[in-house]
Design a protein around this motif. Structure first.
Motif, short mmCIF file in Angstrom:
data_model
loop_
_atom_site.label_atom_id
_atom_site.label_comp_id
_atom_site.label_asym_id
_atom_site.label_seq_id
_atom_site.Cartn_x
_atom_site.Cartn_y
_atom_site.Cartn_z
N PHE A 26 -53.44 38.30 -0.19
CA PHE A 26 -53.35 36.89 0.16
C PHE A 26 -52.35 36.68 1.30
CE2 PHE A 26 -52.19 32.41 -1.57
CZ PHE A 26 -53.14 31.83 -0.76
N GLY A 27 -51.16 37.21 1.14
CA GLY A 27 -50.11 37.03 2.15
C GLY A 27 -50.51 37.60 3.50
N GLU A 28 -51.11 38.77 3.49
CA GLU A 28 -51.50 39.39 4.75
C GLU A 28 -52.66 38.65 5.42
OE1 GLU A 28 -50.06 43.99 3.92
OE2 GLU A 28 -52.17 43.48 3.62
N LEU A 29 -53.59 38.13 4.62
CA LEU A 29 -54.72 37.40 5.21
C LEU A 29 -54.27 36.05 5.78
CD1 LEU A 29 -57.70 37.45 5.85
CD2 LEU A 29 -58.17 36.53 3.57
N VAL A 30 -53.36 35.36 5.09
CA VAL A 30 -52.80 34.12 5.63
C VAL A 30 -52.12 34.41 6.97
CG1 VAL A 30 -51.05 32.33 5.32
CG2 VAL A 30 -52.53 32.96 3.40
N SER A 31 -51.35 35.48 7.02
CA SER A 31 -50.64 35.84 8.25
C SER A 31 -51.59 36.08 9.41
CB SER A 31 -49.80 37.10 8.00
OG SER A 31 -48.89 36.90 6.94
N LYS A 32 -52.69 36.76 9.12
CA LYS A 32 -53.68 37.03 10.16
C LYS A 32 -54.36 35.74 10.63
CE LYS A 32 -58.10 39.42 10.88
NZ LYS A 32 -59.17 40.24 10.24
N LYS A 33 -54.74 34.90 9.67
CA LYS A 33 -55.49 33.70 9.99
C LYS A 33 -54.66 32.69 10.77
CE LYS A 33 -59.18 33.69 6.54
NZ LYS A 33 -60.25 33.45 7.54
N VAL A 34 -53.39 32.51 10.40
CA VAL A 34 -52.61 31.49 11.09
C VAL A 34 -52.36 31.87 12.54
CG1 VAL A 34 -50.23 32.31 10.59
CG2 VAL A 34 -50.72 29.85 10.71
N SER A 35 -52.27 33.16 12.81
CA SER A 35 -52.14 33.60 14.20
C SER A 35 -53.43 33.32 14.97
CB SER A 35 -51.81 35.10 14.25
OG SER A 35 -51.72 35.55 15.59
N GLU A 36 -54.58 33.58 14.33
CA GLU A 36 -55.87 33.32 14.99
C GLU A 36 -56.05 31.83 15.24
OE1 GLU A 36 -58.33 37.09 13.00
OE2 GLU A 36 -58.58 35.04 12.21
N ILE A 37 -55.72 31.00 14.26
CA ILE A 37 -55.93 29.56 14.39
C ILE A 37 -55.10 28.98 15.53
CG2 ILE A 37 -55.51 27.34 13.23
CD1 ILE A 37 -56.20 28.84 10.58
N THR A 38 -53.88 29.47 15.69
CA THR A 38 -52.96 28.91 16.69
C THR A 38 -52.95 29.69 18.00
OG1 THR A 38 -51.07 30.20 15.86
CG2 THR A 38 -51.45 28.02 14.88
N GLY A 39 -53.85 30.64 18.14
CA GLY A 39 -53.87 31.43 19.36
C GLY A 39 -52.60 32.25 19.56
#
Length: 358
Positions: A67-80
């Motif tokens: 969960f923690g690692e996927l959130v970390s990946k996604k928030v970087s993708e969302i915000t460029g």
């Protein structure tokens, strides 16, 4: 001369619309990849980059880490790449209690952890320690109660009063189960069972009510303690037990279903409120999207890890409803003490949400 002045006035009037138009941004959005408008993209571009520090105390491959690692990946993708995370899984920065202390001190920003040790910081979180309170409900009903009902708003008031904020409770109607070197066939078999628990007074009270001898130990010491016979048993989710290879030092997996296996995404509330609203929204979006993906896999992960433990030689023992009712009867005092300690309104709000999902 008069003709010259007229020519100059015409030239100035011609230039004024050009100058004005250069200062007025277009209000028409330009289509971007992922459906983002140019207005949204320029919003992130206008913000300073922010790096969050996150951590967990989970076993390798357990739900909290995923969960923690996927959130970390996604928030970087969302915000460029403007909001990024340095993530430290598997107790690299300490155990659950140490991680939450560091989060409150501002040394790290968010933690993915189970609810048990949060009780030491937010007493109202003891609501999750009610034995078997979620056992009769499916994942969708539990998700509504924990993340979308008035209970979520009420419990978050308790978190924010202690400078924490919960952004999601991750679960899939799977539970903490019991592994043991003593076979549990009747309620009396719990008597004098030396069982490792978290450092949580309500968990220990539950096991004492069953006649067992709860012994809180750091997770890092559990394998050796079981191997050497210092304790007979432990209780945890199957992914945690399998990830630690407890099939090597335990004989039985007893499906006690006593506590919901639930991981919470906690963030320092001051840090959260310091984030630009665009970053707050991006983080919540990342949490929500990651939760959908991980929760869809949790039931399968639970089944696979039960099988891994069984393949390693552990005998799986399922308990019938009559056995569960006996456990509930013995645990009634824990219900009474938790309701009295945190306020019966928390118990009532949760049970109402479970019984009346929207």
């Amino acid at each position: 001369m008069k003709k010259l002045l007229i020519m100059l006035m015409v030239l100035v009037m011609a230039l004024v619309p050009v100058a004005c138009s250069s200062k007025t941004p277009s209000t028409q959005p330009t289509e971007q990849s992922g459906g983002q408008s140019s207005e949204g993209a320029s919003g992130y571009d206008a913000l300073k980059p922010v790096v969050l520090i996150g951590a967990d105390n989970a076993s390798m491959g357990a739900a909290a880490q995923l969960f923690g690692e996927l959130v970390s990946k996604k928030v970087s993708e969302i915000t460029g790449g403007k909001l990024t995370v340095e993530y430290y899984p598997n107790s690299q920065l300490g155990n659950d209690q140490e991680l939450q202390s560091q989060m409150l001190a501002g040394d790290i920003d968010f933690v993915v952890c189970q609810t048990a040790q949060t009780v030491n910081f937010v007493p109202e979180v003891a609501i999750f320690d009610l034995p078997l309170v979620f056992a009769k409900y499916d994942a969708k009903t539990i998700d509504y109660a924990l993340n979308k009902s008035p209970f979520f708003d009420k419990i978050n008031e308790a978190y924010t009063a202690k400078n924490m904020r919960v952004m999601h409770y991750l679960q899939a109607a799977t539970f903490r189960e019991t592994t043991s070197n003593k076979k549990i066939s009747t309620i009396d078999d719990f008597k004098n069972l030396k069982i490792r628990t978290m450092e949580n007074q309500n968990h220990m009270a539950f096991w004492k009510a069953l006649g067992a001898a709860p012994t809180p130990l750091p997770w890092s010491e559990v394998y050796v303690s079981l191997q050497q016979g210092l304790v007979d048993a432990q209780e945890n989710a199957t992914d945690t037990s399998a990830g630690a290879n407890l099939q090597e030092v335990q004989k039985y997996l007893v499906l006690t279903h006593h506590i919901l296996y639930c991981n919470q995404f906690l963030i320092n509330n001051s840090k959260y409120e310091s984030l630009d609203p665009l970053y707050q929204a991006a983080l919540q979006q990342a949490v929500n999207e990651a939760a959908v993906e991980i929760e869809a896999k949790l039931a399968t992960i639970d089944t696979e890890n039960r099988q891994k433990l069984a393949n390693g030689g552990i005998e799986v023992i399922e308990l019938d409803n009559a056995f569960i009712d006996q456990m509930l009867e013995k645990a009634q005092g824990v219900y009474d003490s938790i309701g009295k300690a945190i306020g019966q309104e928390y118990v009532d709000t949760l049970q109402n949400a479970l019984q009346n999902p929207q």
